[in-house]
Design an enzyme around this catalytic site. Structure first.
Site, PDB file in Angstrom:
ATOM      1  N   GLU A  93      36.843  49.819  62.776  1.00 17.95           N
ATOM      2  CA  GLU A  93      36.643  48.695  63.682  1.00 17.95           C
ATOM      3  C   GLU A  93      36.016  47.531  62.910  1.00 17.95           C
ATOM      4  OE1 GLU A  93      34.388  49.913  67.071  1.00 17.95           O
ATOM      5  OE2 GLU A  93      35.848  51.457  67.673  1.00 17.95           O
ATOM      6  N   GLY A 138      33.346  50.612  59.886  1.00 18.34           N
ATOM      7  CA  GLY A 138      34.369  51.160  59.007  1.00 18.34           C
ATOM      8  C   GLY A 138      33.966  52.535  58.530  1.00 18.34           C
ATOM      9  N   TRP A 189      42.150  47.004  60.181  1.00 18.06           N
ATOM     10  CA  TRP A 189      42.573  47.637  58.929  1.00 18.06           C
ATOM     11  C   TRP A 189      43.426  48.871  59.200  1.00 18.06           C
ATOM     12  CZ3 TRP A 189      41.750  43.986  55.728  1.00 18.06           C
ATOM     13  CH2 TRP A 189      40.580  43.235  55.770  1.00 18.06           C
ATOM     14  N   GLN A 200      45.122  45.098  29.869  1.00 18.09           N
ATOM     15  CA  GLN A 200      44.569  44.553  28.631  1.00 18.09           C
ATOM     16  C   GLN A 200      45.525  44.750  27.456  1.00 18.09           C
ATOM     17  OE1 GLN A 200      41.825  42.953  29.076  1.00 18.09           O
ATOM     18  NE2 GLN A 200      41.281  42.366  26.988  1.00 18.09           N
ATOM     19  N   ILE A 201      46.124  45.922  27.368  1.00 15.95           N
ATOM     20  CA  ILE A 201      47.061  46.209  26.269  1.00 15.95           C
ATOM     21  C   ILE A 201      48.314  45.337  26.376  1.00 15.95           C
ATOM     22  CG2 ILE A 201      48.593  47.990  25.307  1.00 15.95           C
ATOM     23  CD1 ILE A 201      45.680  48.338  24.501  1.00 15.95           C
ATOM     24  N   GLY A 222      48.317  42.290  27.406  1.00 18.48           N
ATOM     25  CA  GLY A 222      47.987  40.898  27.127  1.00 18.48           C
ATOM     26  C   GLY A 222      48.405  39.979  28.261  1.00 18.48           C
ATOM     27  N   GLU A 266      39.787  55.045  53.492  1.00 21.23           N
ATOM     28  CA  GLU A 266      39.418  56.448  53.740  1.00 21.23           C
ATOM     29  C   GLU A 266      38.079  56.804  53.104  1.00 21.23           C
ATOM     30  OE1 GLU A 266      42.303  59.613  53.693  1.00 21.23           O
ATOM     31  OE2 GLU A 266      43.935  58.187  53.951  1.00 21.23           O
TER      32      GLU A 266
END
Length: 386
Positions: free
Chosen positions: A128, A132, A158, A337-338, A340, A364
């Site tokens: 609600e 939550g 939600w 990150q790898i 780029g 949940e």
């Protein structure tokens, strides 16, 4: 090539390995294709296709027994292929789980076959605007309306599948006792007068979400799940089954992110050689691999415990969800990150994974709530040993 080594672990049986192959074959052929386009239409198409293929027999079982390991295998596999496919499968189970566990035979016969066939979508309406993670603070009310009906007033937000579900499991305050002991669960068909969709909610990784409003909604007592005042028990028993599966979805996302990371590091050249040759890259890959393996161990241990007959696995399920979702975020971040600059381009696989993983740390039961559950369980264990 997806990692299949975990299927030989002692947590799983031959039938789980067969199930894993079935889900993998379906997902490889259909998940990505059916996830394209309009989100609502995609969720409907995915749910229907999984129903047609018989995959929803695990999420909505005929015999009423929810096999948590099978649910986890499905979410682990589907999330690796498509976040929306995982969502559709998960909601078929979570949206009907309370009915499977607590509904009488008449209610099951009336509503579950269509959900099992993928012809009707379901939703779990607990959160609600002001309640939550704190279920005891729910304010939506249900009052007796004559001898055979209840009147529900209030709102929920939600709510996954909100606006497109055919049924909602709704938790409301009926006042048998203060706090969590005064709640009751009801199965509410979407067409019931008094139920309106107040708002559709747009989130970073598109999923059907909505705020629901109940204004004098009248529901027969035959749609009640469990006894009056048993709503908290219904909610927690349902989440006890499905919380581990959130960890499994996070695990599937993390597996995908790790695969993308290794592929990028192997194919991208930097300073005269593959990016993989850089020690920092190898360290990132090693840390991601450890995150994936530890998540898998926690997820499948929790699922095995539940399937083995443990009455409550709140501690273990919370550990699985907490670690797997937090770890998946780390793995997805390393993947970005790898990659780029490519990793932050909208809808690039790495960027999309980053957005999809983030919500798992909230719904949940947010990570902070999982830590509270685990800490309280440890306190209880210490007091019991004293």
């Amino acid at each position: 090539m997806p990692d299949r080594d975990f299927l030989s672990w002692p947590f799983l049986e031959p039938r789980h390995r067969e199930w894993a192959e079935e889900v993998e074959a379906w997902a490889a052929a259909h998940a990505a294709r059916l996830s394209e386009g309009d989100t609502d239409a995609a969720v409907r198409a995915l749910t229907r296709a999984m129903g047609d293929a018989g995959l929803l027999r695990v999420a909505v079982p005929r015999d009423g027994r929810l096999d948590v390991r099978s649910l986890c295998i499905a979410r682990d596999t589907l999330a690796r292929h498509s976040g929306l496919a995982d969502f559709a499968f998960a909601m078929a189970g979570l949206g009907t789980g309370s009915v499977t566990l607590f509904g009488d035979n008449a209610l099951k016969d009336q509503f579950l076959p269509a959900a099992r066939a993928g012809a009707a979508l379901a939703a779990f309406a607990l959160s609600e605007p002001e309640a939550g993670s704190d279920v005891a603070a729910l304010s939506t009310s249900a009052r007796r309306d004559g001898n055979a009906h209840w009147r529900i007033d209030g709102s929920k937000t939600w709510i996954s599948n909100g606006g497109i579900a055919g049924t909602y499991v709704v938790f409301a305050r009926t006042g048998e006792a203060p706090g969590a002991k005064g709640l009751t669960a009801f199965l509410v068909p979407a067409e019931t007068p008094g139920l309106t969709i107040a708002e559709r909610i747009e989130v970073s990784a598109p999923h059907p979400l909505a705020t629901l409003r109940f204004d004098g909604l009248r529901i027969p007592d035959t749609h009640r799940l469990g006894k009056p005042g048993d709503g908290f028990k219904v909610a927690m028993a349902t989440l006890d089954v499905f919380r581990s599966t959130v960890g499994a979805a996070a695990l599937g996302f993390a597996r995908h992110a790790l695969d993308l990371t290794v592929a990028r590091a192997s194919n991208r050249h930097l300073f005269g050689g593959p990016l993989f040759n850089q020690q920092m890259t190898q360290a990132a890959i090693a840390e991601s691999a450890v995150d994936v393996e530890t998540s898998a161990l926690l997820v499948y241990r929790a699922a095995w415990l539940k399937d083995s007959g443990a009455p409550r696995v709140s501690r273990e399920a919370s550990m699985a969800k907490l670690h797997a979702t937090e770890a998946a975020q780390r793995v997805a971040d390393r993947c970005v990150q790898i990659h780029g600059g490519h990793g932050v381009v909208r809808d690039h696989p790495a960027e999309k994974l980053y957005r999809e993983v983030r919500a798992l740390r909230v719904y949940e039961g947010a990570s902070e709530v999982q830590r509270i559950i685990i800490a309280r369980a440890e306190q209880a264990r210490a007091e019991g040993a004293a």
